[in-house]
Design a protein around this motif. Structure first.
Motif, PDB file in Angstrom:
ATOM      1  N   GLY A  23      91.903  -4.543 -88.454  1.00 13.00           N
ATOM      2  CA  GLY A  23      91.303  -4.247 -87.158  1.00 13.00           C
ATOM      3  C   GLY A  23      91.891  -5.085 -86.037  1.00 13.00           C
ATOM      4  O   GLY A  23      92.063  -6.294 -86.178  1.00 13.00           O
ATOM      5  N   GLU A  24      92.161  -4.441 -84.908  1.00 11.06           N
ATOM      6  CA  GLU A  24      92.762  -5.125 -83.760  1.00 11.06           C
ATOM      7  C   GLU A  24      91.815  -5.216 -82.564  1.00 11.06           C
ATOM      8  O   GLU A  24      92.105  -5.916 -81.592  1.00 11.06           O
ATOM      9  N   LEU A  25      90.679  -4.526 -82.616  1.00 14.99           N
ATOM     10  CA  LEU A  25      89.799  -4.450 -81.459  1.00 14.99           C
ATOM     11  C   LEU A  25      88.928  -5.692 -81.318  1.00 14.99           C
ATOM     12  O   LEU A  25      88.463  -6.268 -82.309  1.00 14.99           O
ATOM     13  N   LEU A  26      88.712  -6.090 -80.069  1.00 11.56           N
ATOM     14  CA  LEU A  26      87.747  -7.143 -79.732  1.00 11.56           C
ATOM     15  C   LEU A  26      86.687  -6.520 -78.827  1.00 11.56           C
ATOM     16  O   LEU A  26      87.024  -5.919 -77.800  1.00 11.56           O
ATOM     17  N   PRO A  27      85.412  -6.631 -79.165  1.00  9.54           N
ATOM     18  CA  PRO A  27      84.364  -6.063 -78.317  1.00  9.54           C
ATOM     19  C   PRO A  27      84.355  -6.715 -76.933  1.00  9.54           C
ATOM     20  O   PRO A  27      84.736  -7.884 -76.767  1.00  9.54           O
ATOM     21  N   ASP A  28      83.911  -5.961 -75.938  1.00  8.75           N
ATOM     22  CA  ASP A  28      83.870  -6.480 -74.569  1.00  8.75           C
ATOM     23  C   ASP A  28      83.008  -7.732 -74.454  1.00  8.75           C
ATOM     24  O   ASP A  28      83.281  -8.604 -73.614  1.00  8.75           O
ATOM     25  N   TRP A  29      81.988  -7.843 -75.278  1.00  4.55           N
ATOM     26  CA  TRP A  29      81.095  -8.998 -75.196  1.00  4.55           C
ATOM     27  C   TRP A  29      81.704 -10.257 -75.822  1.00  4.55           C
ATOM     28  O   TRP A  29      81.245 -11.367 -75.584  1.00  4.55           O
ATOM     29  N   LEU A  30      82.758 -10.069 -76.637  1.00  2.00           N
ATOM     30  CA  LEU A  30      83.354 -11.215 -77.327  1.00  2.00           C
ATOM     31  C   LEU A  30      84.632 -11.704 -76.663  1.00  2.00           C
ATOM     32  O   LEU A  30      84.845 -12.923 -76.544  1.00  2.00           O
ATOM     33  N   ALA A  31      85.484 -10.806 -76.232  1.00  2.00           N
ATOM     34  CA  ALA A  31      86.809 -11.195 -75.728  1.00  2.00           C
ATOM     35  C   ALA A  31      86.766 -12.285 -74.658  1.00  2.00           C
ATOM     36  O   ALA A  31      87.567 -13.236 -74.723  1.00  2.00           O
ATOM     37  N   PRO A  32      85.858 -12.228 -73.663  1.00  2.00           N
ATOM     38  CA  PRO A  32      85.853 -13.282 -72.632  1.00  2.00           C
ATOM     39  C   PRO A  32      85.496 -14.668 -73.161  1.00  2.00           C
ATOM     40  O   PRO A  32      85.774 -15.674 -72.499  1.00  2.00           O
ATOM     41  N   ARG A  33      84.908 -14.745 -74.346  1.00  2.00           N
ATOM     42  CA  ARG A  33      84.523 -16.034 -74.922  1.00  2.00           C
ATOM     43  C   ARG A  33      85.651 -16.677 -75.719  1.00  2.00           C
ATOM     44  O   ARG A  33      85.539 -17.846 -76.130  1.00  2.00           O
ATOM     45  N   LEU A  34      86.732 -15.930 -75.955  1.00  2.00           N
ATOM     46  CA  LEU A  34      87.821 -16.415 -76.791  1.00  2.00           C
ATOM     47  C   LEU A  34      88.944 -17.008 -75.951  1.00  2.00           C
ATOM     48  O   LEU A  34      89.156 -16.622 -74.802  1.00  2.00           O
ATOM     49  N   THR A  35      89.683 -17.928 -76.551  1.00  2.00           N
ATOM     50  CA  THR A  35      90.825 -18.532 -75.875  1.00  2.00           C
ATOM     51  C   THR A  35      91.941 -17.493 -75.727  1.00  2.00           C
ATOM     52  O   THR A  35      91.978 -16.500 -76.467  1.00  2.00           O
ATOM     53  N   PRO A  36      92.865 -17.707 -74.792  1.00  2.00           N
ATOM     54  CA  PRO A  36      94.004 -16.779 -74.673  1.00  2.00           C
ATOM     55  C   PRO A  36      94.768 -16.631 -75.984  1.00  2.00           C
ATOM     56  O   PRO A  36      95.208 -15.534 -76.332  1.00  2.00           O
ATOM     57  N   LEU A  37      94.926 -17.732 -76.726  1.00  2.00           N
ATOM     58  CA  LEU A  37      95.621 -17.653 -78.003  1.00  2.00           C
ATOM     59  C   LEU A  37      94.853 -16.793 -78.993  1.00  2.00           C
ATOM     60  O   LEU A  37      95.442 -15.983 -79.737  1.00  2.00           O
ATOM     61  N   ALA A  38      93.537 -16.933 -79.013  1.00  2.00           N
ATOM     62  CA  ALA A  38      92.714 -16.131 -79.917  1.00  2.00           C
ATOM     63  C   ALA A  38      92.827 -14.648 -79.594  1.00  2.00           C
ATOM     64  O   ALA A  38      92.833 -13.805 -80.501  1.00  2.00           O
ATOM     65  N   ARG A  39      92.953 -14.348 -78.310  1.00  2.00           N
ATOM     66  CA  ARG A  39      93.034 -12.935 -77.919  1.00  2.00           C
ATOM     67  C   ARG A  39      94.343 -12.288 -78.342  1.00  2.00           C
ATOM     68  O   ARG A  39      94.469 -11.066 -78.316  1.00  2.00           O
ATOM     69  N   GLU A  40      95.316 -13.104 -78.778  1.00  2.00           N
ATOM     70  CA  GLU A  40      96.526 -12.533 -79.374  1.00  2.00           C
ATOM     71  C   GLU A  40      96.262 -11.987 -80.781  1.00  2.00           C
ATOM     72  O   GLU A  40      97.048 -11.208 -81.299  1.00  2.00           O
ATOM     73  N   ARG A  41      95.170 -12.446 -81.417  1.00  2.00           N
ATOM     74  CA  ARG A  41      94.734 -11.972 -82.741  1.00  2.00           C
ATOM     75  C   ARG A  41      95.831 -12.140 -83.790  1.00  2.00           C
ATOM     76  O   ARG A  41      96.107 -11.240 -84.590  1.00  2.00           O
ATOM     77  N   ALA A  42      96.446 -13.322 -83.786  1.00  2.00           N
ATOM     78  CA  ALA A  42      97.590 -13.570 -84.675  1.00  2.00           C
ATOM     79  C   ALA A  42      97.242 -13.409 -86.145  1.00  2.00           C
ATOM     80  O   ALA A  42      98.121 -13.106 -86.961  1.00  2.00           O
TER      81      ALA A  42
END
Length: 269
Positions: A23-42
């Motif tokens: 899975g690659e999706l991040l819910p709208d309620w979660l993405a703003p709480r994550l660091t920029p690196l986390a949002r890369e979903r490595a």
């Protein structure tokens, strides 16, 4: 519009390709709480549906999670118990990456109440879908193979020493499938140009351990594959068609070997 928690493609073979970390999706309620690196979903198991497309074309079912493992890891027990006691692993709702880097901007993770919501809204639907597909095929076949498709960066000092073998076969130390099926997969790996190990650092996650019940006709085998075998491990993590074309015959041989061994079980039962 909210995307479905998982995607199920039904096939006719007694084979389910389970992709819990694709899975690659991040819910709208979660993405703003994550660091920029986390949002890369490595830590995503990238491109596995594409890599295993040959199996779906032959009639395998595919069950794939659509949301990132950073929401919740559907391959962990719902109670959060450790799969590998004494070893560094990620949690049910991860708060750090495979490299030990915090995922949340404020350094905190979800509360117990939020974890309960994530279990209900993300973890449970995946397992309901997987269990339903296994039951459907089990109603038509004497035995069913659940192939747990995974991939990971080959060097992650936070989680393990050195470099992983290319192909990491997990059968819960032989408990999750018939011995002949494990032997067939090992033989295919041993005959390949790739390094391999069976029941080494990765013996199989919750899905392998929970659903693998050979005595009841359900066999599970996990393959944790080093990502560099078929893709780039550097962002934006592209698929490498030429590399993939080299490893796909090996994957096919592993699956064919396991399925042939399982067919012989049907004759004997």
């Amino acid at each position: 519009m909210t995307s479905p928690i998982c995607t199920v493609t039904q096939g006719s073979l007694p084979l389910v390709i389970s992709i819990p970390h694709g899975g690659e999706l991040l819910p709208d309620w979660l993405a703003p709480r994550l660091t920029p690196l986390a949002r890369e979903r490595a830590d995503t198991d990238w491109h596995l549906r594409r890599l295993y497309a040959f199996a779906a074309e032959q009639g395998a079912s595919v069950v794939q999670a659509n949301y990132s493992r950073y929401v919740i890891d559907v391959n962990r027990p719902a109670d959060g118990s450790a799969l590998y006691p004494g070893q560094t692993t990620t949690t049910l709702c991860p708060v750090e990456s495979f490299r030990g880097v915090p995922l949340y901007l404020d350094g905190s993770g979800p509360s117990p109440d939020e974890i309960d919501v994530r279990k209900r809204e993300y973890w449970q639907p995946y397992h309901d879908a997987l269990a339903a597909e296994i039951a459907r095929l089990r109603g038509e076949h004497a035995n069913v193979l659940v192939w747990e498709a995974h991939s990971i960066a080959g060097v992650l000092p936070h989680l393990f020493e050195g470099k992983l073998p290319d192909l990491n076969i997990g059968t819960n130390s032989g408990a999750s499938c018939a011995p002949a099926m494990r032997d067939a997969v090992v033989a295919a790996a041993a005959g390949s140009p790739y390094t391999w190990v069976a029941d080494g650092r990765f013996k199989g996650g919750h899905i392998t351990r929970h659903y693998g019940q050979p005595a009841h006709g359900v066999h599970t085998i996990q393959l944790e594959m080093v990502q560099a075998v078929y893709m780039s491990e550097d962002a934006p993590f592209p698929y490498l068609p030429e590399a993939s074309a080299r490893v796909q015959p090996v994957l096919r041989a592993m699956l064919d070997g396991a399925m042939s061994a399982m067919a012989r079980l049907q004759v004997l039962s």
